[in-house]
Motif scaffolding. Sequence first.
Motif, mmCIF file in Angstrom:
data_model
loop_
_atom_site.group_PDB
_atom_site.id
_atom_site.type_symbol
_atom_site.label_atom_id
_atom_site.label_comp_id
_atom_site.label_asym_id
_atom_site.label_seq_id
_atom_site.Cartn_x
_atom_site.Cartn_y
_atom_site.Cartn_z
ATOM 1 N N PHE A 82 -15.955 -20.543 -19.810
ATOM 2 C CA PHE A 82 -14.538 -20.505 -19.439
ATOM 3 C C PHE A 82 -14.155 -19.631 -18.430
ATOM 4 C CE2 PHE A 82 -15.022 -22.223 -23.911
ATOM 5 C CZ PHE A 82 -14.498 -23.468 -23.631
ATOM 6 N N ASN A 83 -13.167 -19.860 -17.693
ATOM 7 C CA ASN A 83 -12.548 -18.794 -16.796
ATOM 8 C C ASN A 83 -11.085 -18.884 -16.917
ATOM 9 O OD1 ASN A 83 -14.860 -17.317 -15.248
ATOM 10 N ND2 ASN A 83 -15.325 -19.381 -14.871
ATOM 11 N N LEU A 84 -10.384 -17.980 -16.885
ATOM 12 C CA LEU A 84 -9.109 -17.895 -17.099
ATOM 13 C C LEU A 84 -8.201 -16.853 -15.962
ATOM 14 C CD1 LEU A 84 -6.364 -18.689 -18.662
ATOM 15 C CD2 LEU A 84 -6.735 -16.554 -20.019
ATOM 16 N N LEU A 85 -7.479 -17.520 -15.139
ATOM 17 C CA LEU A 85 -6.874 -16.773 -13.971
ATOM 18 C C LEU A 85 -5.180 -16.955 -14.163
ATOM 19 C CD1 LEU A 85 -6.200 -18.911 -11.452
ATOM 20 C CD2 LEU A 85 -8.626 -18.805 -11.408
ATOM 21 N N ALA A 86 -4.548 -16.081 -13.685
ATOM 22 C CA ALA A 86 -2.969 -16.190 -13.464
ATOM 23 C C ALA A 86 -2.846 -16.314 -12.014
ATOM 24 C CB ALA A 86 -2.375 -15.034 -14.140
ATOM 25 N N VAL A 87 -2.006 -16.965 -11.513
ATOM 26 C CA VAL A 87 -1.416 -17.268 -10.111
ATOM 27 C C VAL A 87 -0.321 -16.468 -10.061
ATOM 28 C CG1 VAL A 87 -0.754 -18.481 -8.237
ATOM 29 C CG2 VAL A 87 -2.696 -19.490 -9.742
ATOM 30 N N ILE A 88 -0.362 -15.180 -9.432
ATOM 31 C CA ILE A 88 0.935 -14.316 -9.494
ATOM 32 C C ILE A 88 0.977 -13.829 -8.017
ATOM 33 C CG2 ILE A 88 0.662 -13.404 -11.620
ATOM 34 C CD1 ILE A 88 -0.840 -10.737 -10.529
ATOM 35 N N GLY A 89 2.158 -13.079 -7.778
ATOM 36 C CA GLY A 89 2.562 -12.807 -6.137
ATOM 37 C C GLY A 89 1.455 -11.608 -6.265
ATOM 38 N N ASP A 90 1.464 -11.198 -4.637
ATOM 39 C CA ASP A 90 1.033 -10.048 -4.345
ATOM 40 C C ASP A 90 1.665 -8.834 -4.680
ATOM 41 O OD1 ASP A 90 -0.356 -7.941 -2.770
ATOM 42 O OD2 ASP A 90 -0.581 -9.141 -1.210
ATOM 43 N N ARG A 91 0.966 -7.770 -5.544
ATOM 44 C CA ARG A 91 2.019 -6.824 -6.009
ATOM 45 C C ARG A 91 2.244 -6.029 -4.954
ATOM 46 N NH1 ARG A 91 -0.625 -3.507 -10.786
ATOM 47 N NH2 ARG A 91 1.492 -2.687 -10.742
ATOM 48 N N ARG A 92 1.618 -5.874 -3.910
ATOM 49 C CA ARG A 92 1.981 -5.125 -2.767
ATOM 50 C C ARG A 92 3.213 -5.264 -2.438
ATOM 51 N NH1 ARG A 92 -3.578 -5.628 0.717
ATOM 52 N NH2 ARG A 92 -2.943 -7.835 0.186
ATOM 53 N N LYS A 93 3.515 -6.796 -2.197
ATOM 54 C CA LYS A 93 4.820 -7.147 -1.565
ATOM 55 C C LYS A 93 5.926 -6.651 -2.643
ATOM 56 C CE LYS A 93 2.992 -11.329 1.047
ATOM 57 N NZ LYS A 93 2.997 -12.555 1.085
ATOM 58 N N ILE A 94 5.544 -7.067 -4.027
ATOM 59 C CA ILE A 94 6.691 -6.449 -4.957
ATOM 60 C C ILE A 94 6.900 -4.909 -4.969
ATOM 61 C CG2 ILE A 94 7.102 -6.509 -7.453
ATOM 62 C CD1 ILE A 94 5.277 -8.842 -7.644
ATOM 63 N N LEU A 95 5.982 -4.365 -4.777
ATOM 64 C CA LEU A 95 6.060 -2.792 -4.596
ATOM 65 C C LEU A 95 6.884 -2.560 -3.415
ATOM 66 C CD1 LEU A 95 2.299 -1.518 -5.791
ATOM 67 C CD2 LEU A 95 4.783 -1.337 -7.069
ATOM 68 N N GLY A 96 6.340 -3.280 -2.266
ATOM 69 C CA GLY A 96 7.035 -3.080 -1.022
ATOM 70 C C GLY A 96 8.851 -3.099 -1.193
ATOM 71 N N LYS A 97 9.210 -4.317 -1.958
ATOM 72 C CA LYS A 97 10.573 -4.733 -2.261
ATOM 73 C C LYS A 97 11.185 -3.467 -3.001
ATOM 74 C CE LYS A 97 10.082 -9.667 -1.979
ATOM 75 N NZ LYS A 97 10.271 -10.779 -2.661
ATOM 76 N N GLN A 98 10.427 -2.990 -3.842
ATOM 77 C CA GLN A 98 11.076 -1.705 -5.052
ATOM 78 C C GLN A 98 11.187 -0.630 -3.851
ATOM 79 O OE1 GLN A 98 7.989 -1.353 -8.017
ATOM 80 N NE2 GLN A 98 8.927 -3.158 -9.327
ATOM 81 N N ILE A 99 10.244 -0.389 -3.130
ATOM 82 C CA ILE A 99 10.278 0.924 -2.221
ATOM 83 C C ILE A 99 11.395 0.713 -1.038
ATOM 84 C CG2 ILE A 99 9.439 1.942 -0.230
ATOM 85 C CD1 ILE A 99 6.734 1.710 -1.348
ATOM 86 N N THR A 100 11.748 -0.542 -0.638
ATOM 87 C CA THR A 100 13.055 -0.724 -0.014
ATOM 88 C C THR A 100 14.379 -0.524 -0.753
ATOM 89 O OG1 THR A 100 11.813 -2.291 1.426
ATOM 90 C CG2 THR A 100 14.230 -2.561 1.481
ATOM 91 N N THR A 101 14.477 -0.878 -1.903
ATOM 92 C CA THR A 101 15.504 -0.533 -2.813
ATOM 93 C C THR A 101 15.780 0.867 -2.936
ATOM 94 O OG1 THR A 101 15.071 -2.760 -4.024
ATOM 95 C CG2 THR A 101 16.594 -0.920 -5.010
#
Length: 208
Positions: A82-101
């Motif tokens: 069995f393999n389990l994976l989560a399809v999520i956004g690139d954390r670098r983009k999320i962190l980049g938005k937080q830095i912009t804020t």
Amino acid sequence: IRDVHNSFVRPEAFLSDEQKPATKDDDVFHFISYVPVGGRLYELDGLKSGPIDHGATSDWLSDVGEVIQRRMSEYSQSEIRFNLLAVIGDRRKILGKQITTVDADITKLMRQLEALRLDDRSESREEADRIETQLGVLNSERAGLEHMVEIENDKFAKYKFDNSLRKHNFIPMVYQLIRGMAMKGTLDSAVEQAKKLGKKRARQQPQW
């Protein structure tokens, strides 16, 4: 997902052009997705005729765990494929938005601070001190976010290197290595040594 998955296909020394459809006794490996839609949890299985509704959900990440556990329990306890994976956004983009804020908040406070420094009233000085404290907190937060971005960049660099090894076909190199050892007469002894090492490791494995 399919293209990325297929790019990691295991190299084969010999490939056959023969194609045959899978039977009920064959192991069929494929992706099954779970998604929340309209407050309900759906299972998307490419081998089924349509989506499977698992009912209403308010915390789908918790509920999907129970669904996956039930599905895995349908197989024998020795089954581990069995393999389990989560399809999520690139954390670098999320962190980049937080830095912009954070940068926007810092800029706003800096403007307020400049205006207060032109005012010599005591309450203005107290407000300026309060803003300077806020700026210190924001600058620390920004530094922490930048450090997290660096960690993510390091992880992606490692992923790129590891993936290049997984995708590389080492069969020609291994073939030439074995061929060279056979020509030098060292292959048989190396095989026997490997067998002994394998037996030793097997004896050292914990018994479950």
